[in-house]
Design a protein around this motif. Structure first.
Motif, PDB file in Angstrom:
ATOM      1  N   ASN A   1       0.987  -1.272   0.249  1.00 57.18           N
ATOM      2  CA  ASN A   1       0.123  -0.018  -0.154  1.00 57.18           C
ATOM      3  C   ASN A   1       0.744   1.185   0.170  1.00 57.18           C
ATOM      4  O   ASN A   1       1.999   1.013   0.149  1.00 57.18           O
ATOM      5  CB  ASN A   1      -0.892   0.109   1.142  1.00 57.18           C
TER       6      ASN A   1
ATOM      7  N   VAL B   1      -5.813  -0.949  -5.789  1.00 57.51           N
ATOM      8  CA  VAL B   1      -6.120  -1.092  -4.218  1.00 57.51           C
ATOM      9  C   VAL B   1      -4.512  -0.859  -3.891  1.00 57.51           C
ATOM     10  O   VAL B   1      -4.314  -0.235  -2.561  1.00 57.51           O
ATOM     11  CB  VAL B   1      -6.382  -2.565  -3.945  1.00 57.51           C
TER      12      VAL B   1
ATOM     13  N   CYS C   1      -4.229   2.919  -3.094  1.00 53.49           N
ATOM     14  CA  CYS C   1      -5.040   3.412  -1.945  1.00 53.49           C
ATOM     15  C   CYS C   1      -4.273   3.805  -0.978  1.00 53.49           C
ATOM     16  O   CYS C   1      -3.404   3.021  -0.232  1.00 53.49           O
ATOM     17  CB  CYS C   1      -6.181   2.496  -1.731  1.00 53.49           C
TER      18      CYS C   1
ATOM     19  N   CYS D   1      -7.758  -0.422   2.096  1.00 55.13           N
ATOM     20  CA  CYS D   1      -6.571  -1.258   1.227  1.00 55.13           C
ATOM     21  C   CYS D   1      -6.396  -2.486   1.603  1.00 55.13           C
ATOM     22  O   CYS D   1      -6.591  -3.587   0.856  1.00 55.13           O
ATOM     23  CB  CYS D   1      -5.074  -0.449   1.317  1.00 55.13           C
TER      24      CYS D   1
ATOM     25  N   CYS E   1     -10.745   1.646  -5.587  1.00 50.46           N
ATOM     26  CA  CYS E   1     -10.948   0.331  -5.203  1.00 50.46           C
ATOM     27  C   CYS E   1     -12.365  -0.109  -5.279  1.00 50.46           C
ATOM     28  O   CYS E   1     -12.404  -1.282  -5.650  1.00 50.46           O
ATOM     29  CB  CYS E   1     -10.751   0.644  -3.344  1.00 50.46           C
TER      30      CYS E   1
END
Length: 535
Positions: free
Chosen positions: A139, A179, A182, A188, A246
């Motif tokens: 992430n 994702v 994010c 996430c 997402c």
């Protein structure tokens, strides 16, 4: 990717270490000799001998002022003969203080090379390693900029948001790029798990930068599996997932309702024991890839419990400062990992532990000896103390292999003794035996009272001697904290902008008043050793 081509690169690199290192230093000096930071040490000659004789070994505080001048708008030439395009932000969770390190695209190019090499080595040792999906717990955090407009972010965020990541195929990941990009940690993680569960039959591996991230993911799953099953059963994503990237991308993967899959996951997750849960949920998984050396080694027993003792592979040795080495024996026990240094990453020197007078090149380290690594690279860091203590375990061709021992300054000294990070890890390993006999697992430092004496018995002779002599050292104390305390600590570091969730490392030792206050505020019980350890 041409597997044989990548592996031939490894053979060439490790067979010509001295020449590659000498050529690299010559190139670095040629490019950077006129910078303010480095040029002040030369007097006409910029060869290797002048470098060794004149350029001092430094720590971050010695070069901080030069780095900050560039960050605040002065020319890159203050520290680098090449343009500075990014600053990497260290997490500050290991050494206690955040640092920024100047880099440019050469770092990303070397990272791509290292990842391709890693993939080739894995494919050589594990059939089908590249034939399915990877659950990658990656992430980002919001990108910031220095006063001069240069992006500053943790290494992982910087790479993910670079063109180098965007140009690489992400089809191998179970999660879409949206994702990974994010910046909300909870959204996430939820989407990573949902995508992984929906594609469970295709998953062949789990990847996370650090072992602690895998454990965080499992703990998140323990609290969220009912909602995840509900999403799979209905075919609709929870409304609290508000990140549009997402929502759109994960909804495509989710597809329509899947009652059978939801029932299967519900059946597994509702069982009393979660032993082997990784293999139960992802039946075709072959290995877990994550760093389990250094302070991350404390998570090995927990990972083995959840993964049904799948291979736990620690492939890369890297830092915010530089890439260093790679594990050419990925199927070794995680406790036995050594990294083969790659001579094309930076110019490396080594100062033997306990001997400040002698600094040797990469090819001159001695088997069995322990060293601190010094790094010189193309952009802004010269003879820099990395702070890692490594032990030479062998050689791959002419390239030394190193075992990570500890961080140099990660020690506790109560009286006159020195208790290192490695000592603490060994003590924790012995304490686990006590817990496992009671069918319990030690996660971080939440240890019951019976571990106090076992831990003290595991410390070095000097500690035990002072402990037995005139109360020079008092009884070891274990403070049990509320459940979720270390998660809260992670959220604290992330919220203040010092780390992303995937880069965070729970500190083994800390003297930060702020961190200590967080821990102290959540203490629920205190226990002391009730006897002195044997001499």
């Amino acid at each position: 990717m041409n597997l044989s081509y990548e592996l031939s690169d490894l053979e060439e690199l490790t067979s010509n270490v001295k020449q590659i290192q000498d050529d690299m230093l010559e190139e670095i000096l040629k490019v950077n000799a006129n910078t303010e930071c480095l040029g002040r040490f030369f007097h006409g000659s910029t060869d290797k001998e002048s470098f060794k004789n004149n350029v001092p070994v430094v720590i971050y505080e010695d070069i901080k002022v030069y780095i900050e001048r560039v960050a605040n708008g002065e020319s890159s030439n203050v520290i680098s003969g090449e343009p500075i395009t990014h600053f990497f932000l260290s997490s500050g969770t290991t050494g206690g203080k955040r640092k920024i390190f100047p880099v440019n695209d050469k770092y990303f190019e070397k990272k791509i090379f290292s990842e391709d090499l890693r993939s080739s080595i894995l494919s050589k040792h594990i059939n089908g390693a590249k034939d399915g999906k990877v659950v990658a717990f990656l992430n980002t955090r919001p990108l910031s900029k220095t006063p001069s407009g240069i992006p500053v972010a943790p290494l992982i965020t910087s790479f993910i948001m670079s063109d180098y990541f965007k140009k690489r195929s992400s089809k191998c990941y179970a999660s879409p790029d949206q994702v990974i990009l994010c910046t909300d940690n909870n959204q996430c993680m939820y989407c990573h798990l949902l995508c992984a569960l929906v594609q469970r039959e295709e998953v062949v591996s789990v990847f996370a930068p650090f072992a602690s991230t895998v454990i965080q993911a499992i703990k998140f799953l323990e609290t969220s599996w009912k909602e995840l099953c509900s999403n799979i059963r209905s075919g609709h994503l929870s409304e609290w997932i508000t990140d549009l990237g997402c929502r759109d991308s994960v909804s495509v993967i989710l597809g329509g309702p899947n009652l059978e899959l939801a029932d299967l996951i519900e059946h597994e997750c509702s069982q009393k024991s979660w032993e082997g849960m990784i293999t139960r949920l992802w039946p075709n998984i072959k290995f877990v890839q994550t760093v389990v050396t250094g302070q991350m080694s404390q998570y090995i027993p927990v990972l083995e419990f959840y993964s049904n003792k799948l291979p736990i592979i620690s492939m890369n040795y890297a830092s915010s400062e530089t890439l260093l080495g790679i594990n050419v024996n990925p199927l070794c026990k995680p406790q036995d990992v050594s990294y083969t240094f790659l001579p094309n990453m930076s110019y490396f020197e080594f100062q033997e532990e306990g001997n400040n007078d002698e600094i040797v090149d990469l090819v001159n380290v001695k088997l069995g000896c322990s060293y601190e690594v010094l790094v010189t690279k193309h952009f802004g860091i010269y003879r820099y103390r990395l702070g890692d203590i490594l032990q030479v375990t062998g050689f791959y061709n002419s390239a030394p292999q190193f075992r990570f021992v500890r961080r140099k300054n990660m020690v506790i000294s109560v009286f006159m003794e020195v208790t290192t990070e490695e000592d603490i890890m060994k003590a924790l390993s012995r304490a686990r035996v006590v817990l496992e006999s009671s069918r319990l697992i030690l996660v971080s430092f939440n240890a019951p009272v019976e571990c106090c004496c076992v831990m003290e018995e595991s410390f070095n002779a000097l500690y035990r001697g002072f402990r037995n002599k005139d109360d020079s050292i008092g009884a070891l104390e274990i403070r049990v904290v509320q459940e979720g305390t270390f998660d809260y600590l992670m959220e604290h570091f992330i919220s203040e902008g010092s780390a992303s969730a995937s880069q965070y490392k729970t500190p083994m030792c800390t003297n930060s008043p702020e961190v200590l206050a967080i821990l102290e505020d959540r203490v629920v019980a205190r226990f002391f050793s009730d006897k002195t350890p044997p001499l």
